[in-house]
Each structure stands twice: as structure tokens, then as C-alpha cells.
Design an enzyme around this catalytic site. Sequence first.
Site, PDB file in Angstrom:
ATOM      1  N   ARG A 281      -6.630  35.660  -3.487  1.00  0.00           N
ATOM      2  CA  ARG A 281      -7.771  35.633  -2.560  1.00  0.00           C
ATOM      3  C   ARG A 281      -7.759  36.961  -1.805  1.00  0.00           C
ATOM      4  NH1 ARG A 281      -6.606  34.609   2.498  1.00  0.00           N
ATOM      5  NH2 ARG A 281      -5.024  32.992   2.341  1.00  0.00           N
ATOM      6  N   HIS A 285      -8.529  33.682   4.516  1.00  0.00           N
ATOM      7  CA  HIS A 285      -8.603  32.284   4.055  1.00  0.00           C
ATOM      8  C   HIS A 285     -10.006  31.718   4.304  1.00  0.00           C
ATOM      9  CE1 HIS A 285      -7.786  28.050   3.559  1.00  0.00           C
ATOM     10  NE2 HIS A 285      -8.176  27.842   4.791  1.00  0.00           N
ATOM     11  N   TYR A 294      -0.148  37.904   8.050  1.00  0.00           N
ATOM     12  CA  TYR A 294       0.845  37.347   7.115  1.00  0.00           C
ATOM     13  C   TYR A 294       0.908  38.040   5.762  1.00  0.00           C
ATOM     14  CZ  TYR A 294      -3.335  34.768   5.575  1.00  0.00           C
ATOM     15  OH  TYR A 294      -4.581  34.436   5.131  1.00  0.00           O
TER      16      TYR A 294
HETATM   17  C1  LIG Z   1      -5.535  17.002   4.258  1.00  0.00           C
HETATM   18  C2  LIG Z   1      -5.688  18.360   4.872  1.00  0.00           C
HETATM   19  N1  LIG Z   1      -4.631  18.928   5.480  1.00  0.00           N
HETATM   20  C3  LIG Z   1      -4.734  20.162   6.036  1.00  0.00           C
HETATM   21  C4  LIG Z   1      -5.943  20.838   5.984  1.00  0.00           C
HETATM   22  C5  LIG Z   1      -6.061  22.227   6.587  1.00  0.00           C
HETATM   23  N2  LIG Z   1      -6.171  23.224   5.505  1.00  0.00           N
HETATM   24  C6  LIG Z   1      -7.362  23.764   5.187  1.00  0.00           C
HETATM   25  S1  LIG Z   1      -7.246  24.833   3.912  1.00  0.00           S
HETATM   26  C7  LIG Z   1      -5.579  24.596   3.773  1.00  0.00           C
HETATM   27  C8  LIG Z   1      -4.791  25.344   2.725  1.00  0.00           C
HETATM   28  C9  LIG Z   1      -5.132  25.004   1.312  1.00  0.00           C
HETATM   29  O1  LIG Z   1      -4.512  25.882   0.438  1.00  0.00           O
HETATM   30  P1  LIG Z   1      -4.773  25.839  -1.126  1.00  0.00           P
HETATM   31  O2  LIG Z   1      -4.690  24.441  -1.621  1.00  0.00           O
HETATM   32  O3  LIG Z   1      -3.850  26.828  -1.746  1.00  0.00           O
HETATM   33  O4  LIG Z   1      -6.288  26.305  -1.289  1.00  0.00           O
HETATM   34  P2  LIG Z   1      -6.954  27.705  -0.910  1.00  0.00           P
HETATM   35  O5  LIG Z   1      -7.488  27.544   0.490  1.00  0.00           O
HETATM   36  O6  LIG Z   1      -5.920  28.759  -0.990  1.00  0.00           O
HETATM   37  O7  LIG Z   1      -8.057  27.896  -1.876  1.00  0.00           O
HETATM   38  C10 LIG Z   1      -5.139  23.691   4.719  1.00  0.00           C
HETATM   39  C11 LIG Z   1      -3.745  23.283   4.892  1.00  0.00           C
HETATM   40  C12 LIG Z   1      -7.034  20.191   5.355  1.00  0.00           C
HETATM   41  N3  LIG Z   1      -8.217  20.775   5.235  1.00  0.00           N
HETATM   42  N4  LIG Z   1      -6.874  18.966   4.786  1.00  0.00           N
END
Ligand SMILES: Cc1ncc(C[n+]2csc(CCOP(=O)(O)OP(=O)(O)O)c2C)c(N)n1
Length: 387
Positions: A281, A285, A294
Amino acid sequence: MTGSYPAMSDDAVRPQGVSPNTSDDPAELLPPLEPVQLLDDDGALHDVSGFPLDLKDADHRELYRYMVLSRRADKQSINLQRQGQLGVYASLLGQEAAQVGSAYALDAQDWAFPSYREMGAALVRGVPPEAILHTFRGTWLGDHDPHEHRFGLLSIPIGTQALHAAGFAMGAKFDGADLVVASYFGDGATSEGDAHEALNFAAVFEAPCVFLVQNNQYAISVPLSQQTKAPTIAHKAVGYGMPGYRCDGNDVLATYAVMRRAVDRARQGEGPALVEAVTYRMEAHTTADDPTRYRSDDELAEWQRRDPIARYQSFLEREGILDAATREEIDAEADALAHRLRENVYDAPHGDPRELFEHVYVHPPGTYAEQRALLDRELTSREGGDA
Ligand SMILES: Cc1ncc(C[n+]2csc(CCOP(=O)(O)OP(=O)(O)O)c2C)c(N)n1
Ligand SMILES: [Mg+2]
């Protein structure tokens, strides 16, 4: 107590259509550590056995077009968020090949269940990008018809869409429907219980489901090294009894070919698979995040060198598949799309927040009326009703 355990037979309890566990060598499910790459960083094509390409020149131009449109829509979305038009936005910059290549491997009757980052996959499925932005604007709960595009609504809670996909694929199998379901989620989501349950159910029920994991190296600020001790995300598949594949997710041809193979085998009744698209990415985020806290500039620069669009463009130009006129046409289409997005989203009226309580329960629980009344009082006082 002595004696050995009796051999167990699960024949009586096995669901219809599910075959017993085989003693297949699990090594056959293991992915090679090196991701499948068809285009090297300079855009030169290499054949890789087991992953044939069935694309015509017109397909190549479509893949390129979708990637350019995705990037332009993405840029415009960030602009709109900066102008206060969207609450937040999750960029796909750098993940265009992973999304477009994988979605292009689906047929019209197939389904996809996305996370919040899937603008590229949405475009390939014909979802109007403004519909995605209305979700981020909060215009309403979701603005496209999932049935029309066979593309679920964006899932914000991490990993939930993996369950939607697995369940939908199980249902399709029970109905004898000819369709494959793709589930899009990230490296971080693979640590969630929902993803685990989805992978397990899909495997046990041999559901026609492909789990496309975009490993973009981070879950917000958490790097992959702190996310899992598994050798790769694809290796996790083996624990569920399904094959894991790895592809270079910045290589649209590799992503397409690997996904196609997983989709084909699911369609032929061979069950689910997990595809790990190794990518990055390049943006924050979301617009609410500061990635300089980070990750280093050097790391970002290293991945910018592997830009999926630049790499593919050099391949297409070298092969004479993309000329200057076609490129200009696609750029003009992208500009028009950005303009349309702005027109459609800017100052779009919001729906009534009271609708929040609709479409959830057939028989709302008691606390619902109380919460609805609370919101009602809040809204009335804001509107100056009882101020
Ligand atoms: C159940 C839940 N826990 C925590 C969050 C907060 N949160 C939003 S995005 C994220 C990280 C997700 O990372 P990844 O699965 O690698 O997807 P990316 O955002 O990198 O595409 C988190 C922890 C959430 N949206 N839903
Ligand atoms: Mg991630």
C-alpha cells in the site's frame, strides 16, 4: 486403562456432498516461497509452468485501462476527502494489479465480497465508483445493488466479508449453481476469527470460494512480521486443507493467472483455495493515518520502483499492444471519470440518519426503540426543534 482407540468413522454425520479427509500429502498444498511472477520489474514477460496466459491484446488493454481508471478514481477520492466531502477514504494506490488482475479472472456469474479498499475490483465488476464514495461519505449505507454487479457491499469490520463469501459459496454449492465466490481481505484480517471460520467452513464443505489476500505488508501500523509467525500468508491455507498460492501482486498478469487457476479449480468442484497477492500500500492506511510514523521513505521508494502500472505499461509498449493514441484515450476517460465523481459526490445530500435502524432486524429487540428515541431527540435538538 489399556487398549488402543477404535477407528472412528464419520460417515454417518458427514454433510451431503462432502468427501472424507484424504491422506493426501500436505506438501502438495504448500505454496513455493517465491511468488509467481510473469512480468519482471522491468516489464519483461517470463513463462511460468502451470500458469498459462489466455489473454488477447484487447484483454491486455482492458487490464491496463482498469488499472489507470482505478488510480485516477483513487486520487480523486483522496482529493474529495481533503475537501471535506468524504468522512474518510482507504486508498488502493499500489494495489491496482492485485485487485484488477484478480477480479478480471472472475466470470460474469461469479460473486465478490470486498473490504473497504476494493475500488479496483469494484470497477472491474462494473460498480460505479461514486457508489463506493457515497459509502465513505455516509450518504447512505451503501449505494450499489450487490445483485446487479455480483459485488457485495464494502465490509468495514475486518474479515466479516470472508464469512459472507464462504456462506454464499456453500449456498451456491447446495443449490447446484454454477458460480465461484471471491473474498477479498488483507494480511491483518488473516489473524481474525472470522477469516479462520470462513476458511475452515469453506474447506470442510468444499465450497467454490477463493480467498484473495492482498498482503500489502501492513495492518494500519502493524507490519507483517508482527502479524504472523507463519512462513507466508499462503502457508496458512494448508492448515485448512486447501492449496495456497503466492503471486507477485504488483504483476497484473501473475495475479490474473494464479487467480484464474484457483477460480477454475473451484468451478470444477475441487474446492476452495487461498491466493496471497504480495503487494504494498503506497498511500496511508486511510486518510486518517500518518504512515511516516511507522515506515521509512526508503521502504516506500523500493516499492515505488515496482509500480504495477509502470511495469505493465512498459510490457505493453514493448509488445506493441498499447500505442500513444490508446493511452491518451484511456487518460481522457480517466479524467472524465474523475470529473463525474466530483459532480456526483460533491455536496450530495445525506439520507435520514434514522434509517440506521432499518434493514437490520425483522423483529427489533427492546433496546432498539430506546436507542431510536435517543437519536431522535439528538437530531431534533440539533435541528433546533426543542432548543
Ligand atoms: C473487527 C475490526 N477490528 C478492528 C478494526 C480496525 N481496523 C481497521 S483497518 C484495520 C487493519 C486491517 O489490515 P489488513 O487486513 O491488512 O487490511 P488493509 O487495511 O491493509 O487493506 C484495523 C485493525 C476494524 N475495522 N474491524
Ligand atoms: Mg494489510
